[in-house]
Enzyme design. Structure first.
Site, PDB file in Angstrom:
ATOM      1  N   GLU A 141       0.829  -1.213   0.000  1.00  0.00           N
ATOM      2  CA  GLU A 141       0.000   0.000   0.000  1.00  0.00           C
ATOM      3  C   GLU A 141       0.861   1.259   0.000  1.00  0.00           C
ATOM      4  O   GLU A 141       0.432   2.307  -0.471  1.00  0.00           O
ATOM      5  CB  GLU A 141      -0.943   0.017   1.214  1.00  0.00           C
ATOM      6  CG  GLU A 141      -2.111  -0.943   1.077  1.00  0.00           C
ATOM      7  CD  GLU A 141      -3.120  -0.837   2.208  1.00  0.00           C
ATOM      8  OE1 GLU A 141      -4.305  -1.068   1.970  1.00  0.00           O
ATOM      9  OE2 GLU A 141      -2.709  -0.538   3.354  1.00  0.00           O
ATOM     10  N   ASP A 249     -17.010  -9.651  10.786  1.00  0.00           N
ATOM     11  CA  ASP A 249     -16.344  -8.714   9.879  1.00  0.00           C
ATOM     12  C   ASP A 249     -14.943  -9.260   9.581  1.00  0.00           C
ATOM     13  O   ASP A 249     -14.101  -9.303  10.480  1.00  0.00           O
ATOM     14  CB  ASP A 249     -16.268  -7.330  10.560  1.00  0.00           C
ATOM     15  CG  ASP A 249     -15.626  -6.268   9.690  1.00  0.00           C
ATOM     16  OD1 ASP A 249     -15.261  -6.561   8.533  1.00  0.00           O
ATOM     17  OD2 ASP A 249     -15.474  -5.126  10.177  1.00  0.00           O
ATOM     18  N   ASP A 255      -4.365  -8.847   7.853  1.00  0.00           N
ATOM     19  CA  ASP A 255      -3.396  -8.068   8.637  1.00  0.00           C
ATOM     20  C   ASP A 255      -3.095  -8.779   9.955  1.00  0.00           C
ATOM     21  O   ASP A 255      -1.944  -8.866  10.386  1.00  0.00           O
ATOM     22  CB  ASP A 255      -3.945  -6.659   8.918  1.00  0.00           C
ATOM     23  CG  ASP A 255      -4.294  -5.929   7.631  1.00  0.00           C
ATOM     24  OD1 ASP A 255      -3.649  -6.213   6.602  1.00  0.00           O
ATOM     25  OD2 ASP A 255      -5.225  -5.098   7.656  1.00  0.00           O
TER      26      ASP A 255
HETATM   27  O1  RIB Z   1      -6.704  -4.968   5.341  1.00  0.00           O
HETATM   28  C1  RIB Z   1      -7.695  -4.056   5.710  1.00  0.00           C
HETATM   29  C2  RIB Z   1      -7.249  -2.651   5.470  1.00  0.00           C
HETATM   30  O2  RIB Z   1      -7.077  -2.434   4.086  1.00  0.00           O
HETATM   31  C3  RIB Z   1      -8.239  -1.611   5.921  1.00  0.00           C
HETATM   32  O3  RIB Z   1      -7.989  -1.173   7.236  1.00  0.00           O
HETATM   33  C4  RIB Z   1      -8.123  -0.510   4.878  1.00  0.00           C
HETATM   34  O4  RIB Z   1      -7.693   0.697   5.403  1.00  0.00           O
HETATM   35  C5  RIB Z   1      -7.165  -1.048   3.819  1.00  0.00           C
HETATM   36  O5  RIB Z   1      -5.911  -0.522   3.952  1.00  0.00           O
END
Ligand code: RIB
Length: 305
Positions: A141, A249, A255
């Site tokens: 990202e 959710d 992550d």
């Molecule tokens: O992996 C989930 C995350 O992806 C979210 O918190 C969103 O911000 C994106 O970055």
């Protein structure tokens, strides 16, 4: 030497819950809306710190309300954010997240904001904390050039590297030998190998291709089908964790998985145990709403293992 450094973005997550995820051109009436801290790297930093390992986060945020949400959660979770630069020129980014409240599935559009301006010079400033870490973890990202620069730097400093290739994007194949652990989900794995990855057999084929590209260890996460591991010596599948609460959710589960995996490696667990620890961390995160706010603490993880 028993710490983790993580490079990535922080954004504010604007999360909309409804009976379905709207398709292009469609409007639906939602049932709930929350704002919370997000961004894959930031979520991973919060999860790793909550799982009990000293965690440094490297990023850039704006000097604004969304940015304040970040420092608040870092204080609560005890993330070291001395390498999170507060920019006066850029605003903190945001993500629009649509969640299907029946399945927990999601769709995301993330705008990195200030974090799009993380530079190689910012990585150089963080060299000491990277050098002191046992694991360096990052995603795709943040600006790609800086991510690849940081992976090479961490590798040259003798630090094990984990690349969570999310969201999937073309990367220069010359970086593959510098990646110790590559952790795509099904969609991302399929992007890199050019075929669908839905089953363990698909994952096995995909992992072989990725190993051939020079990556040392491949872990493909397969949602409710668990995870598939392969390196030159062994391959195995690992099931998802047994949860006592329902999934509400799944946003941020990847992550949580990556953070849990990095924590377990830092603690010298075997690969099998590290993947079980990662799956437990990910599973627990799906039982609460939100991303960073849904990360479990160490007691919760230990209890279900
Ligand atoms: O992996 C989930 C995350 O992806 C979210 O918190 C969103 O911000 C994106 O970055």
């Amino acid at each position: 030497m028993s710490s983790i450094s993580i490079l990535g973005i922080y954004v504010a997550d604007l999360v909309f819950f409804g009976k379905k995820i709207p398709i292009e051109g469609e409007t639906i009436l939602g049932n709930n809306f929350v704002i919370g801290p997000g961004g894959k790297g930031s979520n991973q930093a919060v999860a790793a710190a909550k799982a009990g390992v000293k965690t440094y986060f490297i990023s850039k945020i704006g000097d604004d309300q969304f940015g304040e949400m970040a420092t608040k959660i870092y204080d609560e979770a005890k993330v070291d954010y001395s390498n999170v630069i507060i920019s006066r020129e850029h605003s903190t980014g945001a993500a629009a997240i649509m969640v299907n409240e029946e399945s927990g599935a999601n769709a995301i559009n993330v705008f990195p904001g200030a974090a799009a301006d993380i530079t190689n010079a910012d990585i150089d400033k963080a060299e000491n904390i990277i050098k002191d870490s046992k694991i360096f973890l990052t995603q795709l990202e943040a600006p790609k050039e800086t991510v690849l620069y940081a992976i090479k730097k961490a590798h040259s400093l003798g630090v094990k590297t984990v690349l969570n290739p999310a969201p999937a994007a073309e990367i220069d194949k010359s970086v593959f030998p510098f990646i110790d652990y590559f952790t795509p989900n099904e969609t991302e794995a399929s992007f890199y190998v050019g075929h669908a990855v839905n089953s363990n057999d698909d994952a096995s084929r995909a992992a072989s291709k990725l190993l051939d590209m020079g990556i040392k260890n491949v872990i493909i996460t397969l949602g409710e089908k668990g995870a598939y591991f392969a390196n030159a010596n062994e391959t195995f599948s690992s099931p998802i964790a047994n949860l006592s609460n329902p999934v509400v959710d799944t946003t941020g589960a990847g992550d949580a998985f990556n953070a849990g995996f990095a924590v377990a490696l830092t603690e010298n667990k075997s690969i099998k145990d590290a993947i079980s620890f990662a799956s437990a961390t990910a599973g627990l995160s799906t039982t609460k709403i939100g991303t960073a706010n849904s990360m479990p603490n160490r007691d919760e993880i230990d209890k279900i293992l």
